[in-house]
Design a protein around this motif. Structure first.
Motif, PDB file in Angstrom:
ATOM      1  N   THR A  90      27.903 -50.973 -34.423  1.00  0.00           N
ATOM      2  CA  THR A  90      26.650 -50.567 -33.635  1.00  0.00           C
ATOM      3  C   THR A  90      25.721 -50.275 -34.993  1.00  0.00           C
TER       4      THR A  90
ATOM      5  N   ASP B 122      17.746 -50.983 -25.386  1.00  0.00           N
ATOM      6  CA  ASP B 122      19.061 -51.052 -25.962  1.00  0.00           C
ATOM      7  C   ASP B 122      19.239 -49.686 -27.026  1.00  0.00           C
TER       8      ASP B 122
ATOM      9  N   ALA C 286      19.344 -46.671 -25.223  1.00  0.00           N
ATOM     10  CA  ALA C 286      20.777 -46.348 -24.561  1.00  0.00           C
ATOM     11  C   ALA C 286      21.646 -45.814 -25.466  1.00  0.00           C
ATOM     12  N   ILE C 287      21.785 -46.465 -26.810  1.00  0.00           N
ATOM     13  CA  ILE C 287      22.728 -46.072 -27.744  1.00  0.00           C
ATOM     14  C   ILE C 287      22.244 -44.631 -28.232  1.00  0.00           C
TER      15      ILE C 287
ATOM     16  N   ALA D  82      21.048 -42.281 -26.537  1.00  0.00           N
ATOM     17  CA  ALA D  82      21.097 -41.170 -25.578  1.00  0.00           C
ATOM     18  C   ALA D  82      22.521 -41.134 -25.567  1.00  0.00           C
ATOM     19  N   LEU D  83      23.416 -42.066 -25.347  1.00  0.00           N
ATOM     20  CA  LEU D  83      24.846 -42.074 -25.504  1.00  0.00           C
ATOM     21  C   LEU D  83      25.404 -41.214 -26.670  1.00  0.00           C
ATOM     22  N   ALA D  84      24.903 -41.515 -27.723  1.00  0.00           N
ATOM     23  CA  ALA D  84      25.325 -40.936 -29.098  1.00  0.00           C
ATOM     24  C   ALA D  84      25.167 -39.396 -28.960  1.00  0.00           C
TER      25      ALA D  84
ATOM     26  N   ASP E 255      24.704 -37.402 -26.424  1.00  0.00           N
ATOM     27  CA  ASP E 255      25.637 -36.845 -25.174  1.00  0.00           C
ATOM     28  C   ASP E 255      27.271 -36.568 -25.765  1.00  0.00           C
ATOM     29  N   ARG E 256      27.486 -37.518 -26.582  1.00  0.00           N
ATOM     30  CA  ARG E 256      28.803 -37.522 -26.966  1.00  0.00           C
ATOM     31  C   ARG E 256      28.917 -36.415 -28.009  1.00  0.00           C
ATOM     32  N   ARG E 257      27.873 -36.428 -28.955  1.00  0.00           N
ATOM     33  CA  ARG E 257      27.847 -35.343 -29.965  1.00  0.00           C
ATOM     34  C   ARG E 257      27.696 -33.856 -29.483  1.00  0.00           C
TER      35      ARG E 257
END
Length: 157
Positions: free
Chosen positions: A83, A109, A112-113, A115-117, A119-121
């Motif tokens: 990634t 893209d 999106a990467i 936002a996901l990162a 959220d997970r953090r």
């Protein structure tokens, strides 16, 4: 291998018993473990009643969990590295001439990467913040229980 699972005169070696335990953990069924290991199902059911069987199955599960954790950690590292490479250098694309070049990823893209990162953090940070508090709460409850038990035991009748 524990001496408890090795018995003189047994038709099956410690390795046979370990293989049966592995098959049982993997397949979740004594019948399927018997088929996979070649050991009669009745023998496996007899072994299941022994103390050493439970210990061996627990040991196998622990080893498998460790291997799975290591594999998943490696997958995470590789996915993160891929990634990061795509974010920094772009995706591989083939031109009409058949050449492979790197094209920057789209803003959509990248978002999106991102936002996901994020959220997970945040999930990870929340979990790390609450874990010590939960352990302290559990410890406090246990100490309270022990204190009450001791108080009840020392009160004269």
């Amino acid at each position: 291998m524990s001496d408890a699972i090795h018995r003189q005169g047994s038709l099956h070696s410690s390795d046979d018993r370990r293989l049966a335990a592995i098959q049982y953990v993997l397949l979740g069924s004594m019948r399927r473990a018997a088929e996979a290991s070649g050991i009669p199902v009745r023998t496996l059911y007899d072994w299941q009643k022994t103390d050493w069987w439970e210990t061996l199955v627990a040991q196998v599960r622990t080893e498998m969990e460790g291997e799975l954790d290591a594999t998943l950690s490696k997958m995470i590292q590789l996915a993160l590295a891929a990634t990061m490479d795509r974010l920094e250098n772009g995706d591989y694309v083939v031109t009409t001439k058949g050449e492979t070049v790197r094209k920057p990823i789209s803003a959509r893209d990248a978002m999106a990467i991102l936002a996901l990162a994020i959220d997970r953090r945040q999930v990870l940070r929340d979990a790390m913040a609450t874990a010590p508090q939960q352990r302290l709460g559990n410890l406090a409850d246990r100490l309270r229980e022990l204190g009450e038990h001791r108080r009840d035991a020392t009160v004269p009748a």
